[in-house]
Design a protein around this motif. Structure first.
Motif, PDB file in Angstrom:
ATOM      1  N   UNK A 137      97.880   1.573  39.403  1.00  0.00           N
ATOM      2  CA  UNK A 137      97.551   0.292  38.801  1.00  0.00           C
ATOM      3  C   UNK A 137      98.447   0.074  37.593  1.00  0.00           C
ATOM      4  N   UNK A 138      99.097  -1.081  37.546  1.00  0.00           N
ATOM      5  CA  UNK A 138      99.941  -1.445  36.410  1.00  0.00           C
ATOM      6  C   UNK A 138      99.199  -2.474  35.562  1.00  0.00           C
ATOM      7  N   UNK A 139      99.007  -2.171  34.281  1.00  0.00           N
ATOM      8  CA  UNK A 139      98.267  -3.045  33.375  1.00  0.00           C
ATOM      9  C   UNK A 139      99.145  -3.364  32.176  1.00  0.00           C
ATOM     10  N   UNK A 140      99.238  -4.647  31.838  1.00  0.00           N
ATOM     11  CA  UNK A 140     100.035  -5.063  30.681  1.00  0.00           C
ATOM     12  C   UNK A 140      99.115  -5.406  29.516  1.00  0.00           C
ATOM     13  N   UNK A 141      99.369  -4.805  28.355  1.00  0.00           N
ATOM     14  CA  UNK A 141      98.603  -5.069  27.134  1.00  0.00           C
ATOM     15  C   UNK A 141      99.453  -5.921  26.200  1.00  0.00           C
ATOM     16  N   UNK A 142      98.966  -7.130  25.869  1.00  0.00           N
ATOM     17  CA  UNK A 142      99.734  -8.073  25.065  1.00  0.00           C
ATOM     18  C   UNK A 142      99.189  -8.243  23.642  1.00  0.00           C
ATOM     19  N   UNK A 143      97.988  -7.737  23.373  1.00  0.00           N
ATOM     20  CA  UNK A 143      97.315  -8.052  22.108  1.00  0.00           C
ATOM     21  C   UNK A 143      97.282  -6.906  21.112  1.00  0.00           C
ATOM     22  N   UNK A 144      98.227  -6.002  21.189  1.00  0.00           N
ATOM     23  CA  UNK A 144      98.321  -4.953  20.187  1.00  0.00           C
ATOM     24  C   UNK A 144      97.829  -3.599  20.647  1.00  0.00           C
ATOM     25  N   UNK A 145      97.920  -2.627  19.744  1.00  0.00           N
ATOM     26  CA  UNK A 145      97.574  -1.248  20.069  1.00  0.00           C
ATOM     27  C   UNK A 145      96.103  -1.103  20.447  1.00  0.00           C
ATOM     28  N   UNK A 146      95.221  -1.838  19.750  1.00  0.00           N
ATOM     29  CA  UNK A 146      93.798  -1.734  20.067  1.00  0.00           C
ATOM     30  C   UNK A 146      93.512  -2.185  21.500  1.00  0.00           C
ATOM     31  N   UNK A 147      94.188  -3.223  21.908  1.00  0.00           N
ATOM     32  CA  UNK A 147      94.035  -3.713  23.276  1.00  0.00           C
ATOM     33  C   UNK A 147      94.510  -2.657  24.277  1.00  0.00           C
ATOM     34  N   UNK A 148      95.660  -2.048  24.003  1.00  0.00           N
ATOM     35  CA  UNK A 148      96.200  -1.018  24.889  1.00  0.00           C
ATOM     36  C   UNK A 148      95.266   0.187  24.956  1.00  0.00           C
ATOM     37  N   UNK A 149      94.731   0.600  23.799  1.00  0.00           N
ATOM     38  CA  UNK A 149      93.819   1.737  23.759  1.00  0.00           C
ATOM     39  C   UNK A 149      92.539   1.445  24.541  1.00  0.00           C
ATOM     40  N   UNK A 150      92.040   0.225  24.425  1.00  0.00           N
ATOM     41  CA  UNK A 150      90.840  -0.166  25.155  1.00  0.00           C
ATOM     42  C   UNK A 150      91.070  -0.085  26.669  1.00  0.00           C
ATOM     43  N   UNK A 151      92.212  -0.553  27.113  1.00  0.00           N
ATOM     44  CA  UNK A 151      92.541  -0.514  28.534  1.00  0.00           C
ATOM     45  C   UNK A 151      92.693   0.925  29.024  1.00  0.00           C
ATOM     46  N   UNK A 152      93.315   1.765  28.210  1.00  0.00           N
ATOM     47  CA  UNK A 152      93.464   3.170  28.582  1.00  0.00           C
ATOM     48  C   UNK A 152      92.109   3.861  28.680  1.00  0.00           C
ATOM     49  N   UNK A 153      91.197   3.550  27.756  1.00  0.00           N
ATOM     50  CA  UNK A 153      89.859   4.137  27.801  1.00  0.00           C
ATOM     51  C   UNK A 153      89.087   3.690  29.033  1.00  0.00           C
ATOM     52  N   UNK A 154      89.268   2.436  29.439  1.00  0.00           N
ATOM     53  CA  UNK A 154      88.608   1.945  30.647  1.00  0.00           C
ATOM     54  C   UNK A 154      89.097   2.713  31.880  1.00  0.00           C
ATOM     55  N   UNK A 155      90.378   2.997  31.918  1.00  0.00           N
ATOM     56  CA  UNK A 155      90.927   3.766  33.038  1.00  0.00           C
ATOM     57  C   UNK A 155      90.354   5.180  33.059  1.00  0.00           C
ATOM     58  N   UNK A 156      90.210   5.775  31.888  1.00  0.00           N
ATOM     59  CA  UNK A 156      89.655   7.127  31.818  1.00  0.00           C
ATOM     60  C   UNK A 156      88.180   7.138  32.200  1.00  0.00           C
ATOM     61  N   UNK A 157      87.442   6.088  31.783  1.00  0.00           N
ATOM     62  CA  UNK A 157      86.033   5.990  32.166  1.00  0.00           C
ATOM     63  C   UNK A 157      85.881   5.849  33.678  1.00  0.00           C
ATOM     64  N   UNK A 158      86.874   5.209  34.312  1.00  0.00           N
ATOM     65  CA  UNK A 158      86.863   5.066  35.769  1.00  0.00           C
ATOM     66  C   UNK A 158      87.356   6.336  36.464  1.00  0.00           C
ATOM     67  N   UNK A 159      87.638   7.381  35.666  1.00  0.00           N
ATOM     68  CA  UNK A 159      88.070   8.686  36.164  1.00  0.00           C
ATOM     69  C   UNK A 159      89.402   8.617  36.904  1.00  0.00           C
ATOM     70  N   UNK A 160      90.290   7.734  36.423  1.00  0.00           N
ATOM     71  CA  UNK A 160      91.636   7.673  36.972  1.00  0.00           C
ATOM     72  C   UNK A 160      92.501   8.738  36.313  1.00  0.00           C
ATOM     73  N   UNK A 161      93.341   9.371  37.069  1.00  0.00           N
ATOM     74  CA  UNK A 161      94.274  10.341  36.513  1.00  0.00           C
ATOM     75  C   UNK A 161      95.456   9.608  35.892  1.00  0.00           C
ATOM     76  N   UNK A 162      96.248  10.322  35.118  1.00  0.00           N
ATOM     77  CA  UNK A 162      97.417   9.714  34.474  1.00  0.00           C
ATOM     78  C   UNK A 162      98.416   9.184  35.494  1.00  0.00           C
ATOM     79  N   UNK A 163      98.420   9.781  36.705  1.00  0.00           N
ATOM     80  CA  UNK A 163      99.340   9.341  37.744  1.00  0.00           C
ATOM     81  C   UNK A 163      98.867   8.058  38.423  1.00  0.00           C
TER      82      UNK A 163
END
Length: 368
Positions: free
Chosen positions: A217-243
């Motif tokens: 999954x490719x996700x683009x964060x446009x609203x700053x570091x907090x936005x990017x961190x939030x998206x990364x945390x959502x991926x981790x909560x969904x138990x997605x691996x880094x790959x």
């Protein structure tokens, strides 16, 4: 001989509509939590105290079958004048595992509310005797039970798919139905006009194109570091691996080029202000882009890459050729193999500055 057809067989659709309604429905249920799938029996008799309730559940003995379509061993097709088995009764459900290539045969006669598995045809037998895998749809016919299959005769999930037959009486595999497959590579469903001795088949896809689902999954964060961190945390909560995911940082300042790298569009663009340069010699790394994508323009031309703005390589045109034939054409395959081996010594790839390794390495492995 005094043989009579099953009373649930009807010569016309009108007679079937006027016949008594079914009292039970058999429903395939999928289990996505590491347990076997099931066949549930539902009471659909409005006068029954168990109306709309599941009255039994037949849990299959294996995990990962992925039930899909299933059907009866016999139907009104047996009233066809040349049907060799007019005495066959509608008794057995044939239930394929789309993912496992396994096929269960279930008897509903002794106790329709609690059907039982009487036979299992393992995937190895299906592939060996038919040359197909991934059984998809069951249709009862006059001279056998027809089964459409999406995959060829291997576990890889590649094609071509087709149709095979099962004997009405023994419930054994008779073999591949087609005498001549013709050019059809993909398979899906089919139906016939018995009066005209014709079968119409349809296409969908080979299993290797969809079985593993989305792999990144490719996700683009446009609203700053907090936005990017939030998206990364959502991926981790969904138990997605880094790959399995990439969060692209698109919030950089103008001094940082907004986090975007602009390409020279296969040598057509050069702009010092935006750091778009022409190349003195081809890049030395592979490019995986044509291994996982195509580009289609408004005229129907199929290009190997979205960066080929000059349309230097046209692989075909959808107004003349279908996409499958273009994808697997000799020209397309040759380009992929060259790029996967880091050979960019041809136009326009020799002047393109796109790395082409951001994604698609796994796809490229199919074209070595």
């Amino acid at each position: 001989m005094g043989l009579t057809a099953d009373k649930t067989f009807y010569p016309t659709a009108k007679m079937a509509m006027e016949a008594p309604a079914e009292e039970l429905a058999y429903v395939a249920t999928l289990n996505v939590h590491g347990k076997p799938d099931s066949l549930c029996t539902v009471d659909v008799n409005p006068n029954s105290p168990d109306y709309q309730k599941t009255v039994s559940e037949l849990v299959l003995p294996n995990v990962g079958d992925e039930l899909h379509h299933f059907g009866w061993n016999a139907c009104s097709a047996h009233l066809c004048p040349y049907a060799p088995h007019p005495d066959v009764e509608r008794r057995y459900l044939l239930i394929p595992g789309l993912r496992s290539s396994r096929l269960y045969i279930v008897d509903t006669k002794d106790n329709p509310k609690e059907p039982k598995i009487i036979k299992t045809i393992e995937p190895e037998e299906i592939m060996e005797k038919t040359g197909y895998s991934r059984p998809h749809t069951i249709h009862c016919g006059p001279e056998g039970i027809y089964v459409s299959a999406l995959g060829g005769g291997s576990e890889s999930g590649e094609g071509p798919g087709g149709i095979f037959l099962i004997d009405h009486l023994t419930l054994d595999i008779k073999g591949q139905w087609e005498n001549d497959r013709g050019p059809q590579y993909y398979a899906y469903d089919f139906w016939w006009h018995l009066g005209h001795d014709r079968v119409v088949t349809s296409e969908w896809a080979t299993p290797d194109l969809f079985e593993n689902g989305l792999n990144k999954i490719l996700i683009s964060a446009y609203d700053g570091k907090e936005d990017a961190l939030k998206l990364e945390n959502l991926c981790k909560e969904a138990k997605l691996t880094n790959e399995q995911y990439i969060v692209r940082h698109r919030y950089y300042s103008q001094d940082q080029d907004f986090g975007i790298t602009l390409s020279n569009r296969s040598g057509l663009m050069e702009n010092a202000e935006f750091k778009i340069k022409s190349l003195a010699e081809p890049l030395k790394n592979p490019c995986y882009i044509p291994s996982y994508t195509f580009f289609l323009d408004y005229q129907g031309d199929v290009l190997m890459c979205p960066h080929d703005w000059g349309k230097k390589i046209i692989l075909g045109n959808l107004n003349k050729t279908n996409l499958t034939d273009i994808w697997f054409s000799k020209k397309s395959m040759q380009i992929r193999k060259m790029l996967n081996k880091s050979n960019r010594n041809f136009t326009p790839c020799n002047v393109c500055d796109v790395e082409g390794t951001f994604m698609g390495e796994k796809n490229a492995g199919y074209f070595k």
